[in-house]
Design an enzyme around this catalytic site. Sequence first.
Site, PDB file in Angstrom:
ATOM      1  N   GLU A 130      -6.289-103.129 145.057  1.00 39.23           N
ATOM      2  CA  GLU A 130      -4.959-103.131 145.686  1.00 39.23           C
ATOM      3  C   GLU A 130      -4.101-101.960 145.191  1.00 39.23           C
ATOM      4  OE1 GLU A 130      -3.184-104.188 148.022  1.00 39.23           O
ATOM      5  OE2 GLU A 130      -1.711-105.713 147.518  1.00 39.23           O
ATOM      6  N   THR A 166       4.199 -99.297 151.898  1.00 34.67           N
ATOM      7  CA  THR A 166       4.724-100.054 150.760  1.00 34.67           C
ATOM      8  C   THR A 166       5.393 -99.119 149.759  1.00 34.67           C
ATOM      9  OG1 THR A 166       3.073-101.781 151.030  1.00 34.67           O
ATOM     10  CG2 THR A 166       4.068-101.606 148.865  1.00 34.67           C
TER      11      THR A 166
HETATM   12  N1  HSE Z   1       5.652-107.317 146.423  1.00 34.58           N
HETATM   13  C1  HSE Z   1       5.202-106.147 147.130  1.00 34.58           C
HETATM   14  C2  HSE Z   1       6.401-105.424 147.700  1.00 34.58           C
HETATM   15  C3  HSE Z   1       4.285-106.579 148.228  1.00 34.58           C
HETATM   16  O1  HSE Z   1       7.217-106.088 148.326  1.00 34.58           O
HETATM   17  O2  HSE Z   1       6.521-104.223 147.514  1.00 34.58           O
HETATM   18  C4  HSE Z   1       3.778-105.438 149.045  1.00 34.58           C
HETATM   19  O3  HSE Z   1       2.973-105.934 150.074  1.00 34.58           O
END
Ligand code: HSE
Length: 307
Positions: free
Chosen positions: A128, A181
């Site tokens: 990931e 992201t």
């Molecule tokens: N917790 C992470 C974010 C998840 O919100 O950046 C990304 O899929």
Amino acid sequence: MNEIKIFSPATVANVSCGFDVLGFCLDNIGDEMIIRKTVDKGVKITRIVGADLPFEVTKNVAGVAALSILKSANADFGVEIEIYKKIKPGSGIGSSSASASGVVFAINELLGRPFNNQELTLHGMKGEAIASGVEHADNVAPGIFGGFTLVKSINPLKIIALPTPSELYATIIHPKIEIKTSEARAILPKQIELSKAIKQWANVGSLVSGLYTSDYELIAESLKDYIIEPHRSQLIPHFDKVRNASMNTGALGCGISGSGPSIFSLSKGEETANKVAKVISKIYNNTNIEFDIHVSKINTEGIKILS
Ligand code: HSE
């Protein structure tokens, strides 16, 4: 066992109040993967259908996760991986983590299950990290454990599996725009106001309590995000309209799924979740933005073996 075919589900991270710590697992949206033992050691990605992703093992999340678990097990075999992507990369419902968690789950089966779910999450996170630049477990863990999970800490990794109230259903709308992201993280403030933090961690606690007691009212009161959503919602066209329409249709809560652009709503009962799907579909139908819509029970099993 020389070959295994699995279903690796999509997941919703953050769940409004729990940035980087809460997540839940979806049921009917996910990728399929076939993992085959090979006599030659190492990892080969032989097929990728449905997405334009690298075949080079060290650049592919499934490849990196596979290398990590095989090395840790000191395996005397290698693997070939076929990936059938149904979850679009950049959709906000855990596309990369489905590949990473799916491959480690499958290899653990081929090895005779030497690793527990915490250890599998750790190997999944290695993959990931290639996609998002940081090791976070809030998508990998719900895929592996099923249901709702809380990432108590990353180092050392500690995942807490939370109960799932039986009438909880998710509606997911995926407007087809891409949000990376890394970019959705870059716009977040480095520091937050104490008054907002207090409300946020109170909501995490009360949401967890609501899940344990199947208290749908408390769940509804807790699904609020004072810290992340005000920044990230600006990246998602019509977010406010979707949230208002979901809430007016009876959803318990509505927020950004992971780093977006997908938006999730949680409802008590499938009927309400379907109504929400209808109403929010109309919002995007009136735009030129294409979208996918899903209604899903919360998947308490996680990754499933197909054959
Ligand atoms: N917790 C992470 C974010 C998840 O919100 O950046 C990304 O899929």
